[in-house]
Motif scaffolding. Structure first.
Motif, PDB file in Angstrom:
ATOM      1  N   GLY A 107     -97.852 -45.346  35.890  1.00  0.00           N
ATOM      2  CA  GLY A 107     -99.198 -45.831  36.145  1.00  0.00           C
ATOM      3  C   GLY A 107     -99.497 -46.013  37.616  1.00  0.00           C
ATOM      4  O   GLY A 107     -98.608 -46.332  38.410  1.00  0.00           O
ATOM      5  N   THR A 108    -100.760 -45.821  37.960  1.00  0.00           N
ATOM      6  CA  THR A 108    -101.220 -46.043  39.326  1.00  0.00           C
ATOM      7  C   THR A 108    -102.560 -46.772  39.252  1.00  0.00           C
ATOM      8  O   THR A 108    -103.426 -46.424  38.449  1.00  0.00           O
ATOM      9  N   GLN A 109    -102.701 -47.808  40.061  1.00  0.00           N
ATOM     10  CA  GLN A 109    -103.889 -48.657  40.004  1.00  0.00           C
ATOM     11  C   GLN A 109    -105.047 -48.012  40.752  1.00  0.00           C
ATOM     12  O   GLN A 109    -104.911 -47.614  41.916  1.00  0.00           O
ATOM     13  N   VAL A 110    -106.188 -47.961  40.088  1.00  0.00           N
ATOM     14  CA  VAL A 110    -107.433 -47.528  40.712  1.00  0.00           C
ATOM     15  C   VAL A 110    -108.408 -48.702  40.671  1.00  0.00           C
ATOM     16  O   VAL A 110    -108.679 -49.246  39.597  1.00  0.00           O
ATOM     17  N   THR A 111    -108.891 -49.085  41.833  1.00  0.00           N
ATOM     18  CA  THR A 111    -109.847 -50.187  41.925  1.00  0.00           C
ATOM     19  C   THR A 111    -111.128 -49.661  42.569  1.00  0.00           C
ATOM     20  O   THR A 111    -111.082 -49.139  43.683  1.00  0.00           O
ATOM     21  N   VAL A 112    -112.228 -49.794  41.844  1.00  0.00           N
ATOM     22  CA  VAL A 112    -113.519 -49.337  42.340  1.00  0.00           C
ATOM     23  C   VAL A 112    -114.351 -50.578  42.653  1.00  0.00           C
ATOM     24  O   VAL A 112    -114.791 -51.294  41.750  1.00  0.00           O
ATOM     25  N   SER A 113    -114.540 -50.823  43.933  1.00  0.00           N
ATOM     26  CA  SER A 113    -115.207 -52.051  44.338  1.00  0.00           C
ATOM     27  C   SER A 113    -115.758 -51.903  45.746  1.00  0.00           C
ATOM     28  O   SER A 113    -115.172 -51.207  46.580  1.00  0.00           O
ATOM     29  N   SER A 114    -116.849 -52.588  45.993  1.00  0.00           N
ATOM     30  CA  SER A 114    -117.401 -52.604  47.343  1.00  0.00           C
ATOM     31  C   SER A 114    -116.901 -53.821  48.114  1.00  0.00           C
ATOM     32  O   SER A 114    -117.256 -54.011  49.278  1.00  0.00           O
TER      33      SER A 114
END
Length: 114
Positions: A107-114
């Protein structure tokens, strides 16, 4: 079979990322490969798959924005993600399937945030 996922990180909404899944102990060209994602407290969701022969499938929510591909010479599967949304923040996993057997990457973490 070992799968090593990489490429995750922090990206702004609307941005892009490319995930990689490097395989060892097997050949991605002979396996059905897939990317899943999981948010804490929710079931793991199939995002995209690519068959040994190259046919691809996508969950409806990512069609037109994500592309799954593979490089048999590099023994690696990719997930190109575009126009990312905050709700797509998750841990992304790759999986190999052959017959009745399967193997998951870490697994690899993807964070979509401003």
């Amino acid at each position: 079979v070992q799968l090593q996922a990489s490429g995750g990180g922090l990206v702004q909404p609307g941005g892009s990322l490319r995930l990689s899944c490097a395989a060892s102990g097997t050949r991605v060209g002979t396996k059905n490969m897939a990317w899943y994602r999981q948010v804490p407290g929710k079931q793991r969701e199939l995002v995209a798959s690519i068959a040994a022969g190259g046919a691809t499938t996508y969950v409806d929510s990512v069609k037109g924005r994500f592309t799954i591909s593979k490089n048999n010479a590099r023994n690696t599967v990719y997930l190109q993600m575009g126009s990312l949304k905050p709700e797509e923040t998750a841990v992304y996993y790759c999986k190999a399937v052959w017959g009745t057997e399967e193997s998951w990457g870490q697994g690899t973490q993807v964070t979509v945030s401003s």
